[in-house]
Design a protein around this motif. Structure first.
Motif, mmCIF file in Angstrom:
data_model
loop_
_atom_site.group_PDB
_atom_site.id
_atom_site.type_symbol
_atom_site.label_atom_id
_atom_site.label_comp_id
_atom_site.label_asym_id
_atom_site.label_seq_id
_atom_site.Cartn_x
_atom_site.Cartn_y
_atom_site.Cartn_z
ATOM 1 N N ARG A 16 0.614 -1.142 -0.082
ATOM 2 C CA ARG A 16 -0.045 0.080 -0.004
ATOM 3 C C ARG A 16 0.726 1.289 -0.051
ATOM 4 O O ARG A 16 2.044 1.275 0.665
ATOM 5 N N ARG A 19 2.570 2.908 3.254
ATOM 6 C CA ARG A 19 2.579 1.624 4.172
ATOM 7 C C ARG A 19 3.482 1.665 5.347
ATOM 8 O O ARG A 19 4.536 2.371 5.170
ATOM 9 N N PHE A 20 3.151 1.194 6.419
ATOM 10 C CA PHE A 20 3.999 1.265 7.716
ATOM 11 C C PHE A 20 4.929 -0.136 7.548
ATOM 12 O O PHE A 20 5.793 -0.211 8.285
ATOM 13 N N GLU A 85 -2.824 -6.353 8.931
ATOM 14 C CA GLU A 85 -4.009 -6.907 8.787
ATOM 15 C C GLU A 85 -5.350 -6.118 8.194
ATOM 16 O O GLU A 85 -5.065 -4.853 8.583
ATOM 17 N N TYR A 115 1.193 -6.826 12.459
ATOM 18 C CA TYR A 115 0.983 -5.512 12.993
ATOM 19 C C TYR A 115 -0.389 -5.217 12.418
ATOM 20 O O TYR A 115 -0.786 -5.640 11.473
ATOM 21 N N GLY A 117 -4.060 -2.933 14.041
ATOM 22 C CA GLY A 117 -4.771 -1.869 15.071
ATOM 23 C C GLY A 117 -4.723 -2.918 16.357
ATOM 24 O O GLY A 117 -3.724 -3.314 16.948
ATOM 25 N N LEU A 118 -6.256 -2.740 16.926
ATOM 26 C CA LEU A 118 -6.247 -3.811 18.232
ATOM 27 C C LEU A 118 -5.585 -5.131 18.178
ATOM 28 O O LEU A 118 -5.334 -5.556 19.176
ATOM 29 N N ALA A 119 -5.957 -5.919 17.241
ATOM 30 C CA ALA A 119 -5.375 -7.183 17.201
ATOM 31 C C ALA A 119 -4.169 -7.224 16.882
ATOM 32 O O ALA A 119 -3.755 -8.672 16.821
ATOM 33 N N ARG A 123 -4.947 -11.995 13.440
ATOM 34 C CA ARG A 123 -6.063 -12.734 12.658
ATOM 35 C C ARG A 123 -5.481 -12.961 11.471
ATOM 36 O O ARG A 123 -5.639 -14.039 10.780
ATOM 37 N N VAL A 149 0.295 -0.149 16.085
ATOM 38 C CA VAL A 149 1.506 -0.378 15.512
ATOM 39 C C VAL A 149 1.965 1.297 15.395
ATOM 40 O O VAL A 149 3.224 1.220 15.578
HETATM 41 C C1 LIG Z 1 -8.083 -1.617 4.052
HETATM 42 C C2 LIG Z 1 -7.375 -1.636 5.646
HETATM 43 C C3 LIG Z 1 -8.101 -2.462 6.479
HETATM 44 C C4 LIG Z 1 -7.840 -2.596 7.837
HETATM 45 N N1 LIG Z 1 -8.278 -3.487 8.517
HETATM 46 C C5 LIG Z 1 -7.815 -3.785 9.837
HETATM 47 C C6 LIG Z 1 -8.226 -4.730 10.656
HETATM 48 O O1 LIG Z 1 -9.324 -5.452 10.327
HETATM 49 N N2 LIG Z 1 -7.844 -5.001 11.913
HETATM 50 C C7 LIG Z 1 -7.083 -4.038 12.396
HETATM 51 O O2 LIG Z 1 -6.309 -4.366 13.317
HETATM 52 N N3 LIG Z 1 -6.101 -2.961 11.403
HETATM 53 C C8 LIG Z 1 -6.864 -3.016 10.250
HETATM 54 N N4 LIG Z 1 -6.306 -2.016 9.421
HETATM 55 C C9 LIG Z 1 -4.976 -1.241 10.053
HETATM 56 C C10 LIG Z 1 -3.986 -1.742 9.572
HETATM 57 O O3 LIG Z 1 -3.487 -2.841 9.906
HETATM 58 C C11 LIG Z 1 -2.525 -0.872 9.591
HETATM 59 O O4 LIG Z 1 -3.103 0.622 9.040
HETATM 60 C C12 LIG Z 1 -1.364 -1.233 8.898
HETATM 61 O O5 LIG Z 1 -0.510 -0.341 9.142
HETATM 62 C C13 LIG Z 1 -1.488 -1.578 7.634
HETATM 63 O O6 LIG Z 1 -0.095 -2.103 7.137
HETATM 64 P P1 LIG Z 1 0.445 -1.066 6.004
HETATM 65 O O7 LIG Z 1 0.797 0.087 6.464
HETATM 66 O O8 LIG Z 1 1.906 -1.652 5.976
HETATM 67 O O9 LIG Z 1 -0.334 -1.439 4.859
HETATM 68 C C14 LIG Z 1 -6.801 -1.652 8.277
HETATM 69 C C15 LIG Z 1 -6.041 -0.894 7.178
HETATM 70 C C16 LIG Z 1 -6.499 -0.923 5.870
HETATM 71 C C17 LIG Z 1 -5.674 -0.162 5.052
#
Ligand SMILES: Cc1cc2nc3c(=O)[nH]c(=O)nc-3n(C[C@H](O)[C@H](O)[C@H](O)COP(=O)(O)O)c2cc1C
Length: 194
Positions: A16, A19-20, A85, A115, A117-119, A123, A149
């Motif tokens: 993405r 991305r992180f 996730e 890595y 959000g909450l979970a 998952r 994260v």
């Molecule tokens: C489309 C989308 C759906 C996401 N769904 C979840 C989720 O179901 N649970 C969660 O803990 N975080 C969720 N997140 C938060 C991501 O895990 C977090 O933004 C993470 O940094 C994404 O990785 P990336 O930055 O490397 O793309 C979501 C983020 C995106 C963009």
């Protein structure tokens, strides 16, 4: 345990924009590179754009792309998948890489750094275990996970509170090396015949 370092491929699976993932992957690679029993290859999926249409007779362009990534997977004796996730599961970019390959995963151990959000991406990890079981890979029990994260790393990409994550990383890598060396020896004695 073994004089020859285990070849570990670390797969940074998010592609993405903004991305992180690279921050998490870089931190983990630093942990792994401190060990003398591992030789690390970081594979970033933004550098390997495989199409979503799987094919047994890929075009020349796709074959060229596969030729850049597949040998690196084949050479690896163990993997760590760094996964976020998205909507309670792992990214499509990762599933695509997995599905384009088969023997490259077989009879090798796989660990996870997750890595979100909450979970904390857990998952995604649990969804990946049956996928890799189908490919005859062995997933190791312990993983590293980063919950919410965004608050865990400083602007330089260092962990604000490194102790627990470093300990989790050591546990994961110890398990991975045990399985990796054991499966290397087993494959040398008896090629995996699935
Ligand atoms: C489309 C989308 C759906 C996401 N769904 C979840 C989720 O179901 N649970 C969660 O803990 N975080 C969720 N997140 C938060 C991501 O895990 C977090 O933004 C993470 O940094 C994404 O990785 P990336 O930055 O490397 O793309 C979501 C983020 C995106 C963009």
């Amino acid at each position: 345990m073994s004089a020859t370092p285990l070849r570990l491929a670390v797969i940074n699976s998010s592609v993405r924009e903004g991305r992180f993932g690279p921050t998490v992957a870089r931190w983990f690679v630093e942990q792994a590179e401190q060990r003398t029993d591992l030789e690390v290859d970081l594979i970033d999926l933004t550098e390997h754009a495989l199409p979503y249409e799987l094919s047994h007779a890929p075009s020349d362009t796709v074959s060229a792309e596969l030729a850049r990534v597949s040998p690196r997977l084949a050479a690896a004796e163990a993997f760590v998948v760094v996964t976020p996730e998205y909507n309670h599961s792992y990214p499509a970019s990762l599933k695509n890489l997995i599905d384009w390959h088969r023997s490259e995963w077989q009879a090798k151990p796989i660990g996870f750094v997750s890595y979100g959000g909450l979970a904390g991406g857990l998952r995604s990890v649990e969804h990946l275990r049956p996928v890799f079981a189908e490919l005859h890979a062995v997933t190791v029990r312990d993983c590293v996970s980063f919950h919410n994260v965004w608050g865990q790393f400083d602007e330089a990409g260092a962990l604000v509170e490194p102790t627990a994550a470093s300990a989790a990383s050591k546990t994961l890598l110890d398990q991975l090396v045990w399985w990796g060396v054991s499966l290397r020896e087993a494959r040398e004695k008896r090629p995996y015949g699935a």
